[in-house]
Scaffold this motif. Structure first.
Motif, PDB file in Angstrom:
ATOM      1  N   THR A 246       0.826  -1.193   0.000  1.00  0.00           N
ATOM      2  CA  THR A 246       0.000   0.000   0.000  1.00  0.00           C
ATOM      3  C   THR A 246       0.867   1.252   0.000  1.00  0.00           C
ATOM      4  O   THR A 246       2.094   1.168  -0.068  1.00  0.00           O
ATOM      5  CB  THR A 246      -0.932  -0.005   1.221  1.00  0.00           C
ATOM      6  N   LYS A 247       0.218   2.407   0.057  1.00  0.00           N
ATOM      7  CA  LYS A 247       0.926   3.684   0.106  1.00  0.00           C
ATOM      8  C   LYS A 247       0.811   4.261   1.509  1.00  0.00           C
ATOM      9  O   LYS A 247      -0.245   4.185   2.135  1.00  0.00           O
ATOM     10  CB  LYS A 247       0.334   4.652  -0.926  1.00  0.00           C
ATOM     11  N   VAL A 248       1.883   4.868   1.981  1.00  0.00           N
ATOM     12  CA  VAL A 248       1.933   5.370   3.356  1.00  0.00           C
ATOM     13  C   VAL A 248       2.242   6.866   3.347  1.00  0.00           C
ATOM     14  O   VAL A 248       3.154   7.311   2.644  1.00  0.00           O
ATOM     15  CB  VAL A 248       3.008   4.636   4.189  1.00  0.00           C
ATOM     16  N   ALA A 249       1.490   7.633   4.130  1.00  0.00           N
ATOM     17  CA  ALA A 249       1.758   9.053   4.318  1.00  0.00           C
ATOM     18  C   ALA A 249       1.895   9.331   5.807  1.00  0.00           C
ATOM     19  O   ALA A 249       0.997   9.006   6.592  1.00  0.00           O
ATOM     20  CB  ALA A 249       0.642   9.909   3.725  1.00  0.00           C
ATOM     21  N   LEU A 250       3.012   9.913   6.185  1.00  0.00           N
ATOM     22  CA  LEU A 250       3.251  10.319   7.566  1.00  0.00           C
ATOM     23  C   LEU A 250       3.091  11.838   7.646  1.00  0.00           C
ATOM     24  O   LEU A 250       3.831  12.574   7.000  1.00  0.00           O
ATOM     25  CB  LEU A 250       4.644   9.906   8.028  1.00  0.00           C
ATOM     26  N   ILE A 251       2.130  12.296   8.434  1.00  0.00           N
ATOM     27  CA  ILE A 251       1.843  13.722   8.582  1.00  0.00           C
ATOM     28  C   ILE A 251       2.271  14.148   9.990  1.00  0.00           C
ATOM     29  O   ILE A 251       1.705  13.667  10.980  1.00  0.00           O
ATOM     30  CB  ILE A 251       0.348  14.032   8.373  1.00  0.00           C
ATOM     31  N   ILE A 252       3.240  15.041  10.074  1.00  0.00           N
ATOM     32  CA  ILE A 252       3.703  15.563  11.360  1.00  0.00           C
ATOM     33  C   ILE A 252       3.561  17.080  11.346  1.00  0.00           C
ATOM     34  O   ILE A 252       4.153  17.751  10.494  1.00  0.00           O
ATOM     35  CB  ILE A 252       5.168  15.186  11.639  1.00  0.00           C
ATOM     36  N   VAL A 253       2.783  17.609  12.259  1.00  0.00           N
ATOM     37  CA  VAL A 253       2.575  19.055  12.343  1.00  0.00           C
ATOM     38  C   VAL A 253       2.764  19.494  13.795  1.00  0.00           C
ATOM     39  O   VAL A 253       2.171  18.913  14.708  1.00  0.00           O
ATOM     40  CB  VAL A 253       1.166  19.458  11.854  1.00  0.00           C
ATOM     41  N   ASN A 254       3.572  20.503  13.979  1.00  0.00           N
ATOM     42  CA  ASN A 254       3.785  21.088  15.304  1.00  0.00           C
ATOM     43  C   ASN A 254       3.134  22.463  15.375  1.00  0.00           C
ATOM     44  O   ASN A 254       3.329  23.301  14.493  1.00  0.00           O
ATOM     45  CB  ASN A 254       5.274  21.217  15.614  1.00  0.00           C
ATOM     46  N   LYS A 255       2.381  22.676  16.452  1.00  0.00           N
ATOM     47  CA  LYS A 255       1.701  23.958  16.635  1.00  0.00           C
ATOM     48  C   LYS A 255       2.167  24.691  17.891  1.00  0.00           C
ATOM     49  O   LYS A 255       2.465  25.882  17.855  1.00  0.00           O
ATOM     50  CB  LYS A 255       0.190  23.747  16.704  1.00  0.00           C
ATOM     51  N   GLU A 256       2.243  23.980  19.006  1.00  0.00           N
ATOM     52  CA  GLU A 256       2.501  24.625  20.294  1.00  0.00           C
ATOM     53  C   GLU A 256       3.906  24.298  20.780  1.00  0.00           C
ATOM     54  O   GLU A 256       4.211  23.146  21.089  1.00  0.00           O
ATOM     55  CB  GLU A 256       1.456  24.180  21.316  1.00  0.00           C
ATOM     56  N   PHE A 257       4.746  25.313  20.849  1.00  0.00           N
ATOM     57  CA  PHE A 257       6.135  25.146  21.267  1.00  0.00           C
ATOM     58  C   PHE A 257       6.297  25.659  22.694  1.00  0.00           C
ATOM     59  O   PHE A 257       5.793  26.733  23.044  1.00  0.00           O
ATOM     60  CB  PHE A 257       7.077  25.900  20.323  1.00  0.00           C
TER      61      PHE A 257
ATOM     62  N   LYS B   9      11.161   7.036  11.798  1.00  0.00           N
ATOM     63  CA  LYS B   9      11.837   5.743  11.809  1.00  0.00           C
ATOM     64  C   LYS B   9      10.835   4.592  11.732  1.00  0.00           C
ATOM     65  O   LYS B   9      11.028   3.617  10.994  1.00  0.00           O
ATOM     66  CB  LYS B   9      12.698   5.615  13.065  1.00  0.00           C
ATOM     67  N   ASP B  10       9.753   4.695  12.498  1.00  0.00           N
ATOM     68  CA  ASP B  10       8.750   3.630  12.506  1.00  0.00           C
ATOM     69  C   ASP B  10       7.989   3.548  11.189  1.00  0.00           C
ATOM     70  O   ASP B  10       7.807   2.474  10.624  1.00  0.00           O
ATOM     71  CB  ASP B  10       7.761   3.851  13.651  1.00  0.00           C
ATOM     72  N   ALA B  11       7.534   4.699  10.685  1.00  0.00           N
ATOM     73  CA  ALA B  11       6.688   4.702   9.493  1.00  0.00           C
ATOM     74  C   ALA B  11       7.434   4.238   8.249  1.00  0.00           C
ATOM     75  O   ALA B  11       6.871   3.544   7.397  1.00  0.00           O
ATOM     76  CB  ALA B  11       6.101   6.090   9.275  1.00  0.00           C
TER      77      ALA B  11
ATOM     78  N   THR C  50      -4.275  -5.001   3.547  1.00  0.00           N
ATOM     79  CA  THR C  50      -3.392  -5.658   4.503  1.00  0.00           C
ATOM     80  C   THR C  50      -2.188  -4.779   4.684  1.00  0.00           C
ATOM     81  O   THR C  50      -1.480  -4.475   3.742  1.00  0.00           O
ATOM     82  CB  THR C  50      -2.939  -7.044   3.987  1.00  0.00           C
ATOM     83  N   TYR C  51      -1.950  -4.351   5.926  1.00  0.00           N
ATOM     84  CA  TYR C  51      -0.814  -3.488   6.159  1.00  0.00           C
ATOM     85  C   TYR C  51      -0.253  -3.750   7.548  1.00  0.00           C
ATOM     86  O   TYR C  51      -0.930  -4.246   8.440  1.00  0.00           O
ATOM     87  CB  TYR C  51      -1.183  -2.017   5.989  1.00  0.00           C
ATOM     88  N   ALA C  52       1.011  -3.429   7.723  1.00  0.00           N
ATOM     89  CA  ALA C  52       1.701  -3.721   8.976  1.00  0.00           C
ATOM     90  C   ALA C  52       1.948  -2.430   9.740  1.00  0.00           C
ATOM     91  O   ALA C  52       3.065  -1.947   9.833  1.00  0.00           O
ATOM     92  CB  ALA C  52       3.021  -4.434   8.702  1.00  0.00           C
ATOM     93  N   PHE C  53       0.880  -1.852  10.284  1.00  0.00           N
ATOM     94  CA  PHE C  53       1.012  -0.595  10.994  1.00  0.00           C
ATOM     95  C   PHE C  53       0.693  -0.732  12.471  1.00  0.00           C
ATOM     96  O   PHE C  53       1.298  -0.100  13.306  1.00  0.00           O
ATOM     97  CB  PHE C  53       0.102   0.477  10.379  1.00  0.00           C
ATOM     98  N   GLY C  54      -0.320  -1.533  12.813  1.00  0.00           N
ATOM     99  CA  GLY C  54      -0.675  -1.706  14.211  1.00  0.00           C
ATOM    100  C   GLY C  54      -0.949  -0.389  14.892  1.00  0.00           C
ATOM    101  O   GLY C  54      -1.736   0.431  14.414  1.00  0.00           O
TER     102      GLY C  54
END
Length: 321
Positions: free
Chosen positions: A2-13, A59-61, A167-171
Motif C-alpha cells: 500500500t501507500k503510506v503518508a506520515l503527517i507531522i505538524v507542530n503547533k505549540e512550542f 523511523k517507525d513509518a 493488509t498493512y503492517a502498521f498496528g
C-alpha cells in the motif's frame, strides 16, 4: 503493498518557560490528513511532537515496505552554522562561504538535521520506491535553544492487520485521535506570520560571505520546500501555510491525472502568484523542489477508498448533522 503518508505538524512550542503557537497549524494537519487519505494512502498522523517524537515517528513509518512513502513535516526551522565546512577567509580562491545545515524543530526547541532525517527514510524497506517529502519550515540562522526533552520514546509496534482487501503492517502506528477531533482556535482572520522562532532572515545574509545550504536529495526522492534557504515561509491563521494550502486546493489534479511533477509545478505557480503583506512589505514566496525520481510518479488513487478514509468521512458527515 500500500501507500503510506506520515503527517507531522507542530503547533505549540514550549521552550524555556515561553509558549509559541504557529497559527493555522491545525488546518495544515487536517488538510494534509484528508488529502492523502483521499488519495488512497494509509495516513499515520502525529501532532505536537518533540524532536525525539519526530525522529521516532519517521523511523517507525518508513520501516514498513510500501509502494510510495510521503512525509509532510510542518514545524519551525532554522539553519545551523557549520564552521568546519565554511571558508570565511577566502583561502587560495578568494571565495568566502558560510555553510549551514537545515534543521527542523520539535516543540521542545531541539533541532534535527533534515539531511539526517532523509537518510533515515532512504532505507532497504523503501528501496527503489518513490519517497516524497514536503518540508514546511523557514530557514534562518540562530543558536539552537536547549531544552529538556520530557517525552519518552514511543514504542515501536509492528502488527499485521487484515481489513477486507487491505493488509498493512502498521498496528498502533495508526491508533491515534482523529485529526478532525482537534480543537481549532485559529478561525479568525489573523495576520500573516512567518514559520520562524526568533530573528528575521535578514540577519542571516551578511555581505562578506556567500551563504551555502547543501541539500541532500537521494535517488528516488522528491523534496519540496516553500521557500529557498534564508527566506520566510509565510502562513495565516485562517488558511495555514501557503504551500500546504495550495497543495490542498489544487489536489483535484492528483485525483484526475495523478502526475506529481505537473501538479507540483502548478502549486509553485500558484504560490508565486500570491502576494503576502508582512510588516508593511509585499512579499512573494518562491517554492523549491529537488528531485531525483527515476520514474514518473502517479498519486492518483486507483483502488477503493481505504477504511480509514471512509471512517473519517462518515465521522465528519455525522458532525454536520
Amino acid at each position: 503493498m500500500t501507500k503510506v503518508a506520515l503527517i507531522i505538524v507542530n503547533k505549540e512550542f514550549h521552550v524555556q518557560e515561553t509558549d509559541d503557537k504557529r497559527c493555522g497549524a491545525t488546518k495544515d494537519f487536517q488538510k494534509m490528513c484528508w488529502m492523502f487519505a483521499e488519495l488512497g494512502f494509509i495516513v499515520i498522523h502525529r501532532f505536537n511532537q518533540t524532536s525525539k517524537g519526530i525522529r521516532t515517528a519517521i523511523k517507525d513509518a518508513c520501516s514498513i515496505p510500501s509502494e510510495c512513502f510521503v512525509l509532510v513535516l510542518s514545524t519551525h526551522g532554522e539553519e545551523s552554522y557549520l564552521p568546519k565546512d565554511s571558508n570565511t577567509h577566502g583561502g587560495e580562491t578568494g571565495l568566502r562561504a558560510k555553510v549551514y545545515d537545515q534543521m527542523v524543530l520539535g516543540i521542545d526547541g531541539q533541532a534535527l538535521s533534515v539531511n539526517n532525517l532523509l537518510k533515515e527514510i532512504d532505507n532497504n524497506a523503501l528501496k527503489n520506491m518513490p519517497k516524497i517529502c514536503f518540508i514546511q519550515v523557514i530557514w534562518y540562522d540562530d543558536d539552537v535553544v536547549q531544552a529538556v526533552n520530557a517525552e519518552t520514546e514511543g514504542k515501536k509496534v509492528h502488527q499485521t492487520v487484515n481489513d477486507g482487501e487491505e493488509t498493512y503492517a502498521f498496528g498502533n502506528l495508526c491508533v491515534q485521535q482523529s485529526p478532525f477531533d482537534l480543537p481549532d482556535s485559529d478561525n479568525e482572520d489573523g495576520e500573516v506570520t512567518p514559520d520562524v522562532r526568533g530573528a528575521a532572515d535578514s540577519k542571516t545574509m551578511p555581505k562578506e560571505a556567500t551563504l551555502v545550504a547543501p541539500v541532500d536529495c537521494p535517488t528516488n526522492f522528491l523534496v519540496m520546500y516553500p521557500v529557498q534557504p534564508h527566506k520566510y515561509a509565510l502562513r495565516k491563521a485562517d488558511t495555514g501555510s501557503l504551500m500546504l494550502y495550495y497543495m490542498f486546493k489544487l489536489r483535484n489534479m492528483l485525483k484526475n491525472d495523478g502526475r506529481i511533477l505537473s501538479y507540483l509545478t502548478t502549486v509553485l505557480r500558484a504560490m508565486a502568484d500570491h502576494t503576502s503583506h508582512y510588516k508593511g512589505q509585499e512579499i512573494k514566496m518562491c517554492g523549491t523542489i529537488y528531485h531525483r525520481l527515476t520514474r514518473e510518479v502517479f498519486l492518483k488513487n486507483t483502488h477503493a477508498p481505504t477504511k480509514q478514509f471512509e471512517t473519517w468521512k462518515s465521522m465528519l458527515k455525522s458532525k454536520r448533522k
